[in-house]
Design an enzyme around this catalytic site. Structure first.
Site, PDB file in Angstrom:
ATOM      1  N   TYR A 101       0.857  -1.198   0.000  1.00  0.00           N
ATOM      2  CA  TYR A 101       0.000   0.000   0.000  1.00  0.00           C
ATOM      3  C   TYR A 101       0.888   1.242   0.000  1.00  0.00           C
ATOM      4  O   TYR A 101       1.867   1.311   0.754  1.00  0.00           O
ATOM      5  CB  TYR A 101      -0.886   0.019   1.262  1.00  0.00           C
ATOM      6  CG  TYR A 101      -1.610   1.336   1.453  1.00  0.00           C
ATOM      7  CD1 TYR A 101      -2.895   1.527   0.955  1.00  0.00           C
ATOM      8  CD2 TYR A 101      -0.978   2.407   2.093  1.00  0.00           C
ATOM      9  CE1 TYR A 101      -3.530   2.744   1.091  1.00  0.00           C
ATOM     10  CE2 TYR A 101      -1.618   3.628   2.238  1.00  0.00           C
ATOM     11  CZ  TYR A 101      -2.889   3.791   1.730  1.00  0.00           C
ATOM     12  OH  TYR A 101      -3.520   5.004   1.856  1.00  0.00           O
ATOM     13  N   GLU A 189      -3.514   7.579  -3.812  1.00  0.00           N
ATOM     14  CA  GLU A 189      -3.320   6.250  -3.227  1.00  0.00           C
ATOM     15  C   GLU A 189      -3.096   5.178  -4.290  1.00  0.00           C
ATOM     16  O   GLU A 189      -3.746   5.205  -5.332  1.00  0.00           O
ATOM     17  CB  GLU A 189      -4.582   5.919  -2.418  1.00  0.00           C
ATOM     18  CG  GLU A 189      -4.459   4.743  -1.508  1.00  0.00           C
ATOM     19  CD  GLU A 189      -5.762   4.537  -0.734  1.00  0.00           C
ATOM     20  OE1 GLU A 189      -5.823   4.930   0.439  1.00  0.00           O
ATOM     21  OE2 GLU A 189      -6.712   3.982  -1.303  1.00  0.00           O
TER      22      GLU A 189
END
Ligand code: GDP
Ligand code: MN
Length: 378
Positions: A101, A189
């Protein structure tokens, strides 16, 4: 303002973030053609402005063009988490060894931009924050110094020992930070960033949220907005400079000032009724603005009564009254209109409105909210 994955992907590509090649499609035939052109296994991804598409069945792997067609048949025009899927993104599929991530956002408590990485990618980051907070590594960016490459390197080292990968990930982190900074985002993101079995890095998902308050500086971003999914009334309000958010209730509220608008909604709820909207006519609250606000509120079919709560500071109550009268003269108004006007020129304002059929004048906010509740409950 959110944008779709395929739009964020294009920004990623321009900024040199490695991403599998992909194209967007609206029909299953188009999907098949894209898969044929590519001649490799693809992944067909629903384009909706919510996360967790994988779990909800909005992402399907297909090894042949025919399979891609079938996947598109199932995803397109179906509902994903209650949202109609109008487009899919067809991407070259990659083999996954690791899922990481990467994200950039604002940490309000720290009052800084935070760059985050986690080896627990592919799943909801909020979930990781709850269950394994030690698996999230953060770097708080100094507002004047920015995010330096050695800091990116250090953060990337939390994910892997492989020097080449660390460099690659650091470059991606720097690019994400630049997007965040230059495009006035509130979130950038990548979840997941993957390492393939062959050892390459790819951003498999792309998410960008822009700060609405900075959109005026980025006309090229505003044009990415999908007007079809937005509430048409909210779009109309935005065009004329009115802050408007549609809610579930049936008392339409027209108020000047965001604080007073919130207080008005609170009072409506206090009396056991539900506001149909938040509405702030904005600074000057000219008569035209009030007229436009009335038009917007009356376009909501749920509205059973309209509550006008205006505090005249710079705004003059007589001008607000004029605006209301003009707006009323232009349309058939069958709903009760409860008006509380106070402040500059309030007497002149009230005088203009007194005796007009369907209008109730209230002296206080309390009285106005109570009256509104009574008329919708009766
Ligand atoms: P989200 O669920 O809306 O966040 O959508 P993502 O784009 O993140 O995809 C969800 C999951 O699907 C990823 O975490 C991957 O595990 C899987 N996935 C996406 N693209 C590929 C791909 O090209 N190959 C493989 N094997 N899996 C993929
Ligand atoms: Mn994702």
């Amino acid at each position: 303002m959110k944008i779709y994955e395929f739009q964020a992907y294009e920004i990623f590509i321009k900024r040199g973030i490695p991403s599998p090649w992909g194209e967007v499609a609206k029909t299953s035939e188009e999907v098949k053609k894209i898969a044929e052109k590519l001649g490799r296994p693809v992944v067909v991804k629903a384009q909706v402005l919510v996360g967790g598409r994988g779990k909800a069945g909005g992402i399907k792997l297909a090894s042949t063009p025919e399979e891609a067609y079938q996947a598109a048949e199932r995803i397109l025009n179906s509902k994903l988490k209650g949202i109609l899927v109008k487009r899919v993104f067809v991407k070259e599929s990659v083999s996954i060894k690791e899922e990481y991530y990467l994200g950039v956002t604002v940490d309000r408590a720290q009052k800084r931009v935070v760059v985050m990485v986690s080896p627990a990618g592919g799943i909801d980051i909020e979930e990781v924050a709850r269950t394994n907070p030690e698996k999230i590594f953060k770097f708080y960016v100094h507002p004047l110094l920015g995010f330096k490459s050695h800091q990116a390197n250090e953060l990337a080292s939390a994910l892997t020992k492989d020097k080449n990968l660390v460099q690659g990930i650091a470059k991606i982190l720097s690019a994400l930070y630049r997007i965040f900074d230059e495009m006035d985002s509130s979130l950038v993101e990548v979840n997941p960033l993957v390492i393939t079995k062959e050892g390459s890095l790819f951003a498999l998902d792309a998410k960008i949220i822009f700060d609405d308050n900075a959109l005026y500086r980025h006309p090229e971003i505003s044009s990415l907005r999908d007007l079809e999914v937005e509430d048409p009334l909210e779009v109309r309000a935005k065009e004329v400079g009115i802050s408007y958010v549609r809610l579930e209730g049936n008392i339409g509220c027209i108020v000047n000032g965001a604080g007073l608008a919130m207080a008005t909604m609170d009072l409506v709820k206090h009396y056991g009724a539900e506001p149909a909207n938040f509405l702030d006519v904005g600074g000057g609250a000219s008569s035209q603005q009030v007229g436009k606000a009335l038009d917007i509120v009356l376009s909501d079919e749920q509205v059973r009564a309209v509550l006008v709560n205006i505090f005249g500071g710079i705004t003059r109550c007589d001008i607000v009254a004029e605006g209301l009268i003009q707006a009323l003269s232009k349309r058939e108004m069958n709903l009760p209109l409860i008006i509380r006007l106070t402040g500059t020129n309030e007497e002149e304002g009230r005088k203009k409105l007194r005796g007009i059929k369907g209008i109730f004048l209230a002296d206080t906010m309390n009285e106005a909210a109570k009256k509104a509740m009574e008329v919708v409950k009766s």
